[in-house]
Design a protein around this motif. Structure first.
Motif, short mmCIF file in Angstrom:
data_model
loop_
_atom_site.label_atom_id
_atom_site.label_comp_id
_atom_site.label_asym_id
_atom_site.label_seq_id
_atom_site.Cartn_x
_atom_site.Cartn_y
_atom_site.Cartn_z
N ALA A 200 0.80 -1.22 0.00
CA ALA A 200 0.00 0.00 0.00
C ALA A 200 0.84 1.27 0.00
CB ALA A 200 -0.95 0.00 1.21
N LEU A 201 1.94 1.28 0.74
CA LEU A 201 2.72 2.51 0.83
C LEU A 201 3.32 2.93 -0.51
CD1 LEU A 201 4.43 2.15 4.32
CD2 LEU A 201 2.48 3.58 3.67
N PRO A 202 3.90 2.03 -1.30
CA PRO A 202 4.34 2.44 -2.64
C PRO A 202 3.18 2.94 -3.51
CG PRO A 202 5.41 0.39 -2.04
CD PRO A 202 4.37 0.65 -0.99
N LEU A 203 2.02 2.32 -3.38
CA LEU A 203 0.86 2.80 -4.14
C LEU A 203 0.47 4.21 -3.70
CD1 LEU A 203 -1.45 -0.38 -4.24
CD2 LEU A 203 -0.17 0.63 -6.14
N ALA A 204 0.54 4.46 -2.39
CA ALA A 204 0.21 5.80 -1.88
C ALA A 204 1.21 6.83 -2.36
CB ALA A 204 0.17 5.77 -0.35
N VAL A 205 2.48 6.47 -2.38
CA VAL A 205 3.51 7.40 -2.87
C VAL A 205 3.30 7.68 -4.36
CG1 VAL A 205 5.98 7.67 -3.32
CG2 VAL A 205 5.19 6.76 -1.12
N ALA A 206 2.98 6.64 -5.13
CA ALA A 206 2.71 6.84 -6.56
C ALA A 206 1.51 7.76 -6.76
CB ALA A 206 2.46 5.49 -7.24
N ALA A 207 0.47 7.58 -5.95
CA ALA A 207 -0.71 8.44 -6.06
C ALA A 207 -0.38 9.87 -5.64
CB ALA A 207 -1.83 7.89 -5.19
N TYR A 208 0.55 10.02 -4.71
CA TYR A 208 0.95 11.35 -4.22
C TYR A 208 1.83 12.08 -5.24
CZ TYR A 208 3.53 14.68 -1.27
OH TYR A 208 4.14 15.79 -0.76
N TRP A 209 2.73 11.34 -5.87
CA TRP A 209 3.63 11.96 -6.84
C TRP A 209 2.95 12.22 -8.18
CZ3 TRP A 209 8.77 8.71 -6.10
CH2 TRP A 209 9.45 9.23 -4.99
N PHE A 210 2.14 11.29 -8.60
CA PHE A 210 1.51 11.38 -9.93
C PHE A 210 -0.01 11.50 -9.71
CE2 PHE A 210 5.23 8.58 -10.16
CZ PHE A 210 6.06 9.35 -10.96
N ARG A 211 -0.48 12.71 -9.60
CA ARG A 211 -1.87 12.96 -9.22
C ARG A 211 -2.90 12.29 -10.14
NH1 ARG A 211 -1.95 16.36 -4.75
NH2 ARG A 211 0.18 16.18 -3.93
N PRO A 212 -2.66 12.15 -11.46
CA PRO A 212 -3.65 11.44 -12.29
C PRO A 212 -3.87 9.99 -11.86
CG PRO A 212 -2.20 12.74 -13.68
CD PRO A 212 -1.61 12.77 -12.30
N LEU A 213 -2.90 9.42 -11.11
CA LEU A 213 -3.06 8.03 -10.67
C LEU A 213 -3.86 7.90 -9.39
CD1 LEU A 213 0.55 6.59 -11.26
CD2 LEU A 213 -1.47 6.30 -12.69
N THR A 214 -4.10 9.02 -8.70
CA THR A 214 -4.78 8.96 -7.40
C THR A 214 -6.17 8.34 -7.53
OG1 THR A 214 -3.60 10.94 -6.67
CG2 THR A 214 -5.56 10.29 -5.42
N GLY A 215 -6.96 8.84 -8.47
CA GLY A 215 -8.31 8.31 -8.66
C GLY A 215 -8.33 6.84 -9.00
N PRO A 216 -7.55 6.38 -10.02
CA PRO A 216 -7.56 4.95 -10.35
C PRO A 216 -7.08 4.05 -9.21
CG PRO A 216 -6.68 6.22 -12.18
CD PRO A 216 -6.85 7.17 -11.05
N ILE A 217 -6.05 4.48 -8.47
CA ILE A 217 -5.54 3.65 -7.38
C ILE A 217 -6.58 3.51 -6.27
CG2 ILE A 217 -3.86 3.58 -5.49
CD1 ILE A 217 -1.79 4.69 -7.44
N LEU A 218 -7.19 4.63 -5.88
CA LEU A 218 -8.22 4.57 -4.85
C LEU A 218 -9.45 3.81 -5.33
CD1 LEU A 218 -8.02 8.16 -3.31
CD2 LEU A 218 -7.09 6.03 -2.39
N ALA A 219 -9.77 3.97 -6.60
CA ALA A 219 -10.93 3.25 -7.14
C ALA A 219 -10.69 1.74 -7.16
CB ALA A 219 -11.24 3.75 -8.55
N LEU A 220 -9.48 1.34 -7.56
CA LEU A 220 -9.17 -0.09 -7.61
C LEU A 220 -9.21 -0.71 -6.22
CD1 LEU A 220 -8.19 -2.64 -9.05
CD2 LEU A 220 -5.84 -1.80 -8.79
N THR A 221 -8.57 -0.07 -5.26
CA THR A 221 -8.59 -0.62 -3.89
C THR A 221 -10.00 -0.57 -3.31
OG1 THR A 221 -7.92 1.56 -3.04
CG2 THR A 221 -6.18 -0.06 -3.43
N GLY A 222 -10.78 0.43 -3.71
CA GLY A 222 -12.16 0.51 -3.24
C GLY A 222 -13.02 -0.61 -3.80
#
Length: 228
Positions: free
Chosen positions: A50-72
Motif C-alpha cells: 500500500a505505501l508504494p501505491l500511496a507514494v505513486a498516487a501522491y507523486w503522480f496525481r492522475p493516478l490517485t483516482g484509479p488507485i483509490l478506485a481499484l482498492t475501493g
C-alpha cells in the motif's frame, strides 16, 4: 413475512465457562497464536504494497483516482466470494487467507497514507527542496515522517479490521479463532466456545491497536502534548 425466534436459557450451556478454558487451553492458545500470526503477516504485507501505491498516487496525481478506485472495488467484494475465487488457484491454507485479508487492508492504508502525505505543508516541501533535497530525499526525510500520523491511523484501522476478517478464513481451514467460533456452532451451539473465540478476537484487536498507538507516540514525539 417475519420470523419470530424463541429461546429458553439452558443452564447447562452457559455463555462462558472457565472449565472449558482450562480443559482446552492448548487448543485456544494455538488458535490465538495462529490468529495473531496471520493478522501480523497480513498487515505487514499490505503495508509493503500500500505505501508504494500511496507514494505513486501522491507523486503522480492522475493516478490517485484509479488507485483509490481499484482498492475501493476490491474492498467491496464479499469475503466469501473472494475466498471461493482464490481457493482453486492458491489452495486451502494460509496463503489464501493472507491474500484475501491483504486485499481488504489495502484501501484503508492507501487512503490514509495519501491523506497524510497531502497534509504535508507546501512551505515545508519548498524548504526541503531549497535545502537541496531531491524527490527521494524529501520523501524519506521530510514527507513520510510528517505523514506518519495518517499512515499509523491507516495501519491501526487495517489491523483491527484484519483481526475480524481472519475469522472468515475458517472456510479454507485457517481461521485462527474463527475455528473455535465455527466449532462452537457445530458442537450443538456450544456458547462457551463461541464466546471464548469472540472475546479473544476483541482482546487481540484491542492489544494490537494499543501497541500501534504506543509505537505512534514513540515515532511522533512532536505530537505529544506538553504540560507546563
Amino acid at each position: 413475512m417475519s420470523f419470530r425466534l424463541s429461546y429458553r436459557a439452558d443452564p447447562g450451556n452457559p455463555w462462558f465457562s472457565w472449565q472449558y478454558v482450562r480443559d482446552n487451553s492448548d487448543t485456544i492458545a494455538a488458535a490465538l497464536g495462529e490468529h495473531a500470526s496471520l493478522t501480523a503477516r497480513a498487515v505487514v504485507i499490505a503495508a509493503l504494497v500500500a505505501l508504494p501505491l500511496a507514494v505513486a498516487a501522491y507523486w503522480f496525481r492522475p493516478l490517485t483516482g484509479p488507485i483509490l478506485a481499484l482498492t475501493g472495488v476490491l474492498y467491496t467484494i464479499p469475503s466469501l466470494a473472494l475466498f471461493a475465487f482464490l481457493a482453486p488457484y492458491l489452495g486451502i491454507g494460509a496463503v489464501t487467507v493472507l491474500s484475501v485479508v491483504v486485499l481488504y487492508a489495502l484501501l484503508v492504508i492507501v487512503r490514509n497514507a495519501v491523506a497524510g502525505l497531502n497534509q504535508v505543508p507546501p512551505e515545508v516541501r519548498e524548504a526541503a527542496q531549497g535545502m537541496g533535497y531531491g524527490r527521494w530525499g524529501r520523501l524519506f526525510r521530510v514527507e513520510l515522517p510528517l505523514a506518519l500520523p495518517g499512515i499509523l491511523t491507516g495501519l491501526r484501522l487495517a489491523t483491527v479490521s484484519t483481526v475480524a476478517l481472519v475469522t472468515v478464513g475458517v472456510v479454507v481451514g485457517r481461521g485462527g479463532l474463527g475455528q473455535l467460533i465455527f466449532a462452537g456452532f457445530q458442537n450443538n451451539f456450544y456458547k462457551a466456545q463461541i464466546m471464548t473465540g469472540t472475546l479473544l478476537c476483541v482482546l487481540l484487536a484491542l492489544v494490537l491497536d494499543l501497541m500501534l498507538a504506543g509505537v505512534g507516540r514513540l515515532l511522533t514525539p512532536w505530537l505529544r502534548r506538553t504540560t507546563p
